[in-house]
Motif scaffolding. Structure first.
Motif, short mmCIF file in Angstrom:
data_model
loop_
_atom_site.label_atom_id
_atom_site.label_comp_id
_atom_site.label_asym_id
_atom_site.label_seq_id
_atom_site.Cartn_x
_atom_site.Cartn_y
_atom_site.Cartn_z
N VAL A 163 0.85 -1.19 0.00
CA VAL A 163 0.00 0.00 0.00
C VAL A 163 0.89 1.25 0.00
N ILE A 164 0.55 2.22 -0.83
CA ILE A 164 1.30 3.49 -0.84
C ILE A 164 0.67 4.36 0.25
N THR A 165 1.20 4.23 1.44
CA THR A 165 0.52 4.81 2.61
C THR A 165 0.50 6.33 2.59
N ILE A 166 1.54 6.95 2.02
CA ILE A 166 1.54 8.42 1.99
C ILE A 166 0.36 8.94 1.14
N ALA A 167 -0.04 8.15 0.14
CA ALA A 167 -1.18 8.56 -0.69
C ALA A 167 -2.46 8.54 0.16
N LEU A 168 -2.58 7.55 1.02
CA LEU A 168 -3.75 7.47 1.91
C LEU A 168 -3.75 8.64 2.89
N LEU A 169 -2.58 8.90 3.49
CA LEU A 169 -2.49 9.99 4.45
C LEU A 169 -2.86 11.32 3.78
N ALA A 170 -2.36 11.51 2.56
CA ALA A 170 -2.67 12.75 1.83
C ALA A 170 -4.18 12.86 1.59
N LYS A 171 -4.79 11.73 1.24
CA LYS A 171 -6.23 11.72 0.97
C LYS A 171 -7.02 12.11 2.22
N LEU A 172 -6.60 11.56 3.36
CA LEU A 172 -7.31 11.85 4.62
C LEU A 172 -7.22 13.35 4.95
N ILE A 173 -6.05 13.93 4.74
CA ILE A 173 -5.90 15.36 5.07
C ILE A 173 -6.65 16.22 4.05
N LYS A 174 -6.57 15.81 2.79
CA LYS A 174 -7.24 16.60 1.73
C LYS A 174 -8.75 16.66 1.94
N TYR A 175 -9.29 15.60 2.54
CA TYR A 175 -10.74 15.51 2.77
C TYR A 175 -11.27 16.75 3.50
#
Ligand code: R5P
Length: 295
Positions: free
Chosen positions: A105-117
């Motif tokens: 899993v590209i975890t930084i992409a998930l973290l970015a998505k959570l913050i962008k929300y």
């Protein structure tokens, strides 16, 4: 600065306090309770109509610090803060920026998505590990470089005669080049290989430069377990260097890394206070404030 609040998460109290003291932002330290099962509870007063800056480094315990950050942003949103700026001095998961092994899993992409929300006004971070990591965030992310500040510290505190700057790997070479340029010194890199299954690293060869009798300044974005620096020191010693200094932005220093790095031959470790510890000799508050102010 009546309407201006700096909300400090537990991982960044020192930086938050410095920002408040130096720039007159109202300091707000939310009350944090950790339950027996590990859940966090955050209680903070209303920030309705306030211009809020939340600061929280994502150092260990990383996942706990992430959820606490999201909780603080969520609360500011619910309260209808007039503006929300988020500062993440150390961005965790930025090394998981690619699918190195199939299925990862590209975890930084998930973290970015959570913050962008949350659709915040601006996100500020410092020396994020890679351009790839940066690319997952929106255009409102500012990646500040602490390299000029670290170089200034070295120039003011260390005799730089006979210095060569070294990057532990090719990935960090441009960072080390930027540092070396400020010092007006030569720079080389070591060849670091990582086994993607086990995570083990080997540093057995260098690229360029006769290092015999030289004073070395190793420059890296971060020290986690210290293995990269330890292996670098071992190779540099084999090459007959005189002494070694280590400069990095984020010193996580896990598993007694500081003692082990010193045992491997490094004389001093210099880092910023993105993750406060005994090596934090460079304060980030001024460059962070400039980024908050920057439109
Ligand atoms: C890797 O590419 C980074 O720039 C650092 O060199 C590395 O992540 C540091 O980790 P550790 O201290 O565990 O070797």
């Amino acid at each position: 600065m009546k309407n201006r609040v700096i909300i400090t998460g537990p991982a960044s109290e020192e930086l938050g306090t410095n920002l408040s003291r130096k720039y007159g932002m109202q300091l707000m330290k939310p009350e944090i309770k950790i339950f027996s099962d590990g859940e966090s509870k955050i209680t903070m007063e209303s920030v309705k109509n306030k211009n809020c800056t939340i600061i929280q480094s994502l150092c260990p315990p990383i996942d706990r610090h992430i959820i606490q950050l999201l909780m603080m942003i969520h609360k500011c949103k619910l309260d209808r803060a007039s503006k929300i700026t988020v500062i993440i001095p150390y961005m965790a998961y930025a090394r998981q920026d690619k699918e190195f092994v199939k299925g990862e899993v590209i975890t930084i992409a998930l973290l970015a998505k959570l913050i962008k929300y949350f659709n915040i006004f601006k996100l500020i971070t410092v020396d994020i590990h890679s351009k790839e990591s940066l690319s997952y965030f929106g255009s409102n992310i500012i990646n500040v470089s602490a390299i000029p500040l670290l170089a200034r510290y070295v120039l003011d505190n260390i005799d730089t005669d006979n210095v060569i700057v070294v990057s532990p790997d090719y990935g960090g070479f441009s960072r080390a080049q930027k540092f070396a340029k400020i010092l007006k010194k030569d720079v080389i890199y070591l060849n670091k290989n990582r086994n993607r299954q086990t995570g083990d690293i080997k540093i057995e060869t260098k690229h360029g430069g006769d290092l015999k009798g030289k004073k070395i300044i190793i420059v890296d974005d971060m020290i986690s377990t210290g293995n990269s620096i330890i292996k670098s020191c071992e190779l540099l010693k084999k090459n007959g260097v005189a002494n070694i200094f280590v400069v990095c932005t984020h010193a996580l220093l896990l598993n007694e890394a500081l003692i082990k790095i010193k045992q491997s031959g490094a004389y001093e470790i210099i880092s910023t206070n993105s993750v406060p510890n005994v090596c934090s000799k460079v304060d980030l508050s001024d460059i962070l404030y400039s980024s908050i102010e920057d439109k």
